[in-house]
Design a protein around this motif. Sequence first.
Motif, PDB file in Angstrom:
ATOM      1  N   SER A  15       0.849  -1.197   0.000  1.00  0.00           N
ATOM      2  CA  SER A  15       0.000   0.000   0.000  1.00  0.00           C
ATOM      3  C   SER A  15       0.883   1.245   0.000  1.00  0.00           C
ATOM      4  CB  SER A  15      -0.898   0.007   1.233  1.00  0.00           C
ATOM      5  OG  SER A  15      -1.774  -1.089   1.206  1.00  0.00           O
ATOM      6  N   TRP A  16       0.528   2.180  -0.857  1.00  0.00           N
ATOM      7  CA  TRP A  16       1.229   3.457  -0.940  1.00  0.00           C
ATOM      8  C   TRP A  16       0.241   4.581  -0.647  1.00  0.00           C
ATOM      9  CZ3 TRP A  16       6.407   4.591  -2.605  1.00  0.00           C
ATOM     10  CH2 TRP A  16       7.180   3.450  -2.886  1.00  0.00           C
ATOM     11  N   LEU A  17       0.703   5.600   0.059  1.00  0.00           N
ATOM     12  CA  LEU A  17      -0.117   6.766   0.394  1.00  0.00           C
ATOM     13  C   LEU A  17       0.584   8.028  -0.106  1.00  0.00           C
ATOM     14  CD1 LEU A  17      -0.877   5.580   4.012  1.00  0.00           C
ATOM     15  CD2 LEU A  17      -2.578   5.725   2.192  1.00  0.00           C
ATOM     16  N   ASP A  36      12.890   7.416   4.539  1.00  0.00           N
ATOM     17  CA  ASP A  36      12.713   7.733   5.955  1.00  0.00           C
ATOM     18  C   ASP A  36      11.939   6.598   6.609  1.00  0.00           C
ATOM     19  OD1 ASP A  36      12.232   8.874   8.452  1.00  0.00           O
ATOM     20  OD2 ASP A  36      10.497  10.042   7.736  1.00  0.00           O
ATOM     21  N   PHE A  37      12.630   5.775   7.391  1.00  0.00           N
ATOM     22  CA  PHE A  37      11.993   4.677   8.126  1.00  0.00           C
ATOM     23  C   PHE A  37      11.420   5.244   9.428  1.00  0.00           C
ATOM     24  CE2 PHE A  37      14.584   2.508   5.108  1.00  0.00           C
ATOM     25  CZ  PHE A  37      13.935   1.310   4.851  1.00  0.00           C
ATOM     26  N   ILE A  66      10.923   9.415   0.430  1.00  0.00           N
ATOM     27  CA  ILE A  66       9.887   8.396   0.539  1.00  0.00           C
ATOM     28  C   ILE A  66       9.850   7.921   1.991  1.00  0.00           C
ATOM     29  CG2 ILE A  66       9.110   6.106  -0.202  1.00  0.00           C
ATOM     30  CD1 ILE A  66      10.594   6.600  -2.861  1.00  0.00           C
ATOM     31  N   GLY A  67       8.706   8.045   2.625  1.00  0.00           N
ATOM     32  CA  GLY A  67       8.546   7.515   3.974  1.00  0.00           C
ATOM     33  C   GLY A  67       8.290   6.019   3.905  1.00  0.00           C
ATOM     34  N   ALA A  94       5.609  10.778  -0.540  1.00  0.00           N
ATOM     35  CA  ALA A  94       4.987   9.455  -0.650  1.00  0.00           C
ATOM     36  C   ALA A  94       5.396   8.585   0.534  1.00  0.00           C
ATOM     37  CB  ALA A  94       5.401   8.792  -1.958  1.00  0.00           C
ATOM     38  N   VAL A  95       4.459   7.722   0.949  1.00  0.00           N
ATOM     39  CA  VAL A  95       4.716   6.801   2.069  1.00  0.00           C
ATOM     40  C   VAL A  95       4.320   5.394   1.623  1.00  0.00           C
ATOM     41  CG1 VAL A  95       4.043   6.147   4.417  1.00  0.00           C
ATOM     42  CG2 VAL A  95       4.372   8.565   3.847  1.00  0.00           C
ATOM     43  N   VAL A  96       5.251   4.448   1.793  1.00  0.00           N
ATOM     44  CA  VAL A  96       4.937   3.042   1.534  1.00  0.00           C
ATOM     45  C   VAL A  96       4.747   2.344   2.879  1.00  0.00           C
ATOM     46  CG1 VAL A  96       7.414   2.440   1.345  1.00  0.00           C
ATOM     47  CG2 VAL A  96       5.674   0.895   0.403  1.00  0.00           C
TER      48      VAL A  96
END
Length: 504
Positions: A15-17, A36-37, A66-67, A94-96
Amino acid sequence: MIPRVRAPELAQNYSWLNTDKPLSLKQLKGRVIILDFWTYCCINCLHILPNLKYLEQKYKDSLTIIGVHSAKFDNEKEIENIRQAILRYDIEHAVVVDRGFQIWQEYAVRAWPTLIIIDPEGYVIGQISGEGNRDTLDELIQKLIQQHHEKGTINFQEFSLILEKQRQPLITPLAFPGKVLATQAGLFIADSGHHRLIMSNFDGEILHLLGNAKSGLTDGSFSEAQFFAPQGMAFDAENQILYVADTENHALRRVDLKRQVVETIAGTGEQSRNIRPHGGAALETALNSPWDLVKVGHTLFIAMAGPHQIWEMDLETSIIKTYAGTGAEACIDGSLAESAFAQPSGISTDGQELYIADSEVSSIRSIGIVEPYQVRTVCGSGSLFGFGDVDGQGEDVRLQHCLGVEYVQNYLWVADTYNHKIKLVSPSGNCQTVLGDGTSGLQNGKGKNSRFFEPSGLSASASFLYIADTNNHAIRRVDLNTLEVTTLQFPGLCAPDVCIPPNL
């Protein structure tokens, strides 16, 4: 020569946001990439978001952030909850959603937050853990851009995304209210997502809007003043003064209701990097995410979430200092000097002890403010990973990232935030679910037939308990005699820029 390591490709089927399609490293070749973890409960992860925003705006034609959301708590694995965190903290990259820590393991990450830097040719060139590294990252990005510009391996172009806030604008009258305070003068609400405070009567009539709803650190009249994601409050009824934990400004503010002005009384506006116990003149001492307040006599006690400590401010001398906690993130009982906390986020008192919602160890703690000044754990596992949803006694109790606590007539009401419940705890450590069925939602009803969505603030007055139901953008009221839950309405209140505010 050290062999270069190619960055593992990101999972496309996760899922990506904040984007309408998954991002691939292959597609982003020619850009500097930072992974960014993070996990949204983590105060250190939240502290680096302003730095990331600064960098992504400065290098918008050559940097992509990218988060990678690798959840600590079970509740943080839910896609909708991550989406709400993105909206709450105004994340614009974006955040995965890192299912089962797969991406974390591929990149050999060991702690939150960790930043992985990938060069424009797709190779990992470094990683940084912890917070406070903006200047180091800035220099590194500049150097990478220059090197790859000379090699002809950089691709300068702006990169646009479809953000969650474009799909779901924050147009509710309240936005992520963090705390609520019921007083004789009325109800105060930390409208955290709108960077303002609201004062109403108990029927929902708006009495004052405090702050102009733009994030900033500005003193002045109620319409001029600015806050930044304010949280906990304490009220001095005699002098009609409201004290505010102005969390993301790393400051304490004083709201004088008689003079109708807001003043800064502690903090410099910059985040402190010093986690060792210390103190000094309040306006010269940098603070670190003050999250909640309680007033005892002439002393303000502060749940200082950033350095995992409890602080105190003498309101007569304006001296502020650490009261308890070494600065280590842990659950250690004993003397004030030996004790340790883990992101304390709620505070209340019976006049003899402070009660703390110690969120990262999912425990309720107590601190003596009279002799023998001891710290103890009232209930919860006391472990950073000892969380769940179990009623019972003492260390057998399991909470999940509790953010609010309120002392009422020899009992503690607890906002068990990530379990979407309100629990009742005795000072001896017995814990029972009273409100909420454990499913996130907005449902009125009696007792466990009600629903909440990450409630995080509590305050009682007369026979009512008021709840800041954060992700529902609502204030709920509980009749303590019947346990009936209703949702307060605020006629005439609206989101900033959506309608003309009431003429106050």
